[in-house]
Design an enzyme around this catalytic site. Structure first.
Site, PDB file in Angstrom:
ATOM      1  N   SER A 165       0.839  -1.191   0.000  1.00 22.46           N
ATOM      2  CA  SER A 165       0.000   0.000   0.000  1.00 22.46           C
ATOM      3  C   SER A 165       0.871   1.237   0.000  1.00 22.46           C
ATOM      4  CB  SER A 165      -0.899   0.019   1.238  1.00 22.46           C
ATOM      5  OG  SER A 165      -1.588   1.251   1.361  1.00 22.46           O
ATOM      6  N   TYR A 208      -0.426  -0.284  10.690  1.00 19.22           N
ATOM      7  CA  TYR A 208      -0.745  -0.710   9.321  1.00 19.22           C
ATOM      8  C   TYR A 208       0.360  -0.298   8.361  1.00 19.22           C
ATOM      9  CZ  TYR A 208      -3.188  -1.044   4.842  1.00 19.22           C
ATOM     10  OH  TYR A 208      -3.536  -1.343   3.535  1.00 19.22           O
TER      11      TYR A 208
END
Length: 347
Positions: free
Chosen positions: A190, A216
């Site tokens: 990501s 994350y």
């Protein structure tokens, strides 16, 4: 190791990114950048014309969202697709729809809970017992925005699921990957890796304050470093790994985010409806499928891919695109590999 293919400009816009060396100064939040002005290609667009008959693809989290669209495209191209799913009963219904919709009977499901190394070993060993090569491993499953928690083995949940579970799976499957002759591992990362780096001294937030989005971001940095390290170690055995940024798409991954957070980062508008510029899951899966089938990537490993192209480093301009150099740093990749191997008990 650097990508062996020269970075090229991406044709359409994608996710955002962050410092792989230190967290951002202010509390982190997920970064979502709008989709492209022109429609992005879908996974089915990318796979058109490719024949994967005789090849085996393993897709974690392949029963929903981007993973489902990845599995659909690979099955349509003729691959034997094995979906690793935490809820096999639910996933089997999805697999039945895929078999019917693609005309490919070789879509199966096996239980895989990335929160448990025991489950990872059982899933991998089930594949290895068949003795078939694994040509494609798509490390797609993931979690995002969770409160502080631990996996069954004591790892911080984001790092444990998004990185360490997939690391243990790939290492366990190395005999099947190597026997393929040419295998591709696709780590779905990501642009959120731009939000904060990987703390190799405190990866599980045991001493520093916990922030779910830094956790994350750290796991997504780990995905990129894993691809670099895996390629460096196993290129000579025909195994290459790349990291994919799917672009901003609203899927089940964000189910733990509050409405306020979704609004703040542009996933939804004031009325709660999704931003129309966001990608669909089918568009988000396009680069994963491109990483799996593109002939121009036959010798490419350790690269960061976005918008169906090899991305270059971020130049510090908005929107944040490409990768932070620290996320592909070979020295940090080696350190992470050694740490990960020690944590999961891998040789």
């Amino acid at each position: 190791m650097r990508p062996v293919t020269s970075p090229v400009a991406s044709p359409v816009s994608s996710h955002a990114a962050a410092s792989a060396t230190s967290p951002v100064a202010s509390p982190a939040s997920p970064v979502a950048s709008p989709g492209p002005a022109a429609p992005a290609p879908t996974a089915l667009d990318v796979v058109s014309g490719h024949d994967l008959t005789g090849r085996t693809a393993v897709v974690t989290g392949g029963a929903s969202g981007i993973g489902l669209e990845t599995a659909r495209a690979l099955a349509l191209a003729g691959a034997r697709v094995v979906i690793g799913a935490r809820s096999p009963r639910t996933a089997e219904a999805v697999a039945a729809d895929l078999r019917k919709g693609t005309g490919n009977p070789a879509v199966t499901v096996a239980a895989l809970d990335l929160r448990s190394l025991r489950s990872v070993r059982e899933f991998a060993d089930g594949l290895l017992r068949h003795g078939d090569p694994v040509h494609l491993l798509v490390a797609n499953a993931g979690v995002m925005g969770l409160p502080l928690g631990r996996t069954a083995d004591g790892f911080e949940t984001h790092l444990g699921v998004n990185h360490l579970g997939h690391f243990a799976l790939a290492v366990r499957l190395l005999p099947a990957l190597r026997s393929a002759g040419h295998a591709r591992v696709i780590a779905v990362g990501s642009s959120a890796h731009h939000l904060g780096g990987l703390d190799l001294d405190d990866p599980h937030f045991e001493r520093r304050p916990y922030d779910p989005y830094l956790a994350y971001a750290q796991s997504k940095t780990a995905n990129a470093l894993f691809a670099v390290a895996l390629t460096g170690r196993y290129r000579a055995h025909g195994v290459l790994a790349n990291t994919v940024s799917p672009g901003a798409a609203l899927t089940g991954l964000q189910r733990h985010l509050s409405t306020e957070t979704k609004l703040a980062v542009g996933l939804v508008g004031p009325d709660g409806t999704p931003d129309p510029r966001l990608r669909t899951a089918a568009q988000g899966a396009a680069t994963s499928v491109w990483a799996a089938v593109a002939p121009e990537l036959a010798q490419t490993g350790g690269a960061y891919l976005e918008d169906c192209a090899v991305a270059g480093p971020w130049h510090g301009t908005a929107p944040a695109r490409g990768y932070l150099p620290a996320a592909l740093d070979p020295e940090r990749a080696d350190r992470l590999w050694e740490l990960s191997a020690a944590l999961v008990g891998a040789d």
